[in-house]
Design an enzyme around this catalytic site. Sequence first.
Site, PDB file in Angstrom:
ATOM      1  N   TYR A  78     -14.490   6.706 -13.009  1.00  0.00           N
ATOM      2  CA  TYR A  78     -14.219   5.476 -12.256  1.00  0.00           C
ATOM      3  C   TYR A  78     -14.700   4.258 -13.047  1.00  0.00           C
ATOM      4  O   TYR A  78     -14.004   3.247 -13.166  1.00  0.00           O
ATOM      5  CB  TYR A  78     -14.925   5.570 -10.911  1.00  0.00           C
ATOM      6  N   LYS A 123     -12.719   0.987 -14.492  1.00  0.00           N
ATOM      7  CA  LYS A 123     -13.062  -0.369 -14.072  1.00  0.00           C
ATOM      8  C   LYS A 123     -13.514  -1.239 -15.247  1.00  0.00           C
ATOM      9  O   LYS A 123     -13.265  -2.451 -15.253  1.00  0.00           O
ATOM     10  CB  LYS A 123     -14.137  -0.320 -12.986  1.00  0.00           C
ATOM     11  N   ASP A 141       0.854  -1.184   0.000  1.00  0.00           N
ATOM     12  CA  ASP A 141       0.000   0.000   0.000  1.00  0.00           C
ATOM     13  C   ASP A 141       0.890   1.234   0.000  1.00  0.00           C
ATOM     14  O   ASP A 141       2.063   1.159   0.370  1.00  0.00           O
ATOM     15  CB  ASP A 141      -0.914   0.008   1.236  1.00  0.00           C
TER      16      ASP A 141
END
Length: 252
Positions: free
Chosen positions: A158, A162, A38
């Site tokens: 977004y 995706k 991360d």
Amino acid sequence: MDRRPGSKVALVTGGASGIGRATAIAFARIGMAVAVADADTAGGEETAGYIEAHCDARAAFIKVDVSDGESVKAMVQSTVERFGALDMAFNNAGVPDRAASLHVSTQENWDRVMSVNLEGVWHCMKAQLDHMLVAGKGAIVNNASRSGLVGVPSDGVYGAAKHGVVGLTKAAAIEFAAKGIRVNAVCPGLVETALTHARFGDELLTRARLANPLGRMAQPEEIAAAVVWLCSDAASFVVGVALPVDGGATAR
């Protein structure tokens, strides 16, 4: 190298919180060594520390910027050096679309969402495949979204990213299946995480009731269970799937 005989190694990006943290813990609970990657050092170290303290499993935090190909290569190399292998990966790191509508979205927002949510998955798969092709085996799951399967008005940028993740997943699945590497995606609906609470605020419970036939949000652990299954031998004949885990939202 920290590798126990017979143990497998999983890599989870975006492992500092939410779905990533739940999936890292789920892998650990079935005996996997887990690389928790991360950009958030504090959260990532917390996830890795929890695994080592409560799951009787090995874990290590690796700081990564998935939008940077060299950072991603270093992440995979660190995983292999630490644990001796890379058997499965969950490419989960992502950022939200900050625009409430497509027509007010900015170039900055587009670049940010695409560089992490789509280009980041591409970087991760390339680096993971470099190792898995040598090993002759592996399983990769990419985190797409319900917005990667259908149009969602508030998720224009977004959703475009995706949809791209779903396309990358299917193309890679076809290309690498015969080489022993299975590639699939999960497509979560509304999930109860700190991110969704921050994004929707007081509207969240109302959205949850309307989001799907079940009338509730998913818990991160429900998405994690699907990821772990897709990586497991129980899903050995599952290739190129973009699996909705959305309470029936896309079945409408």
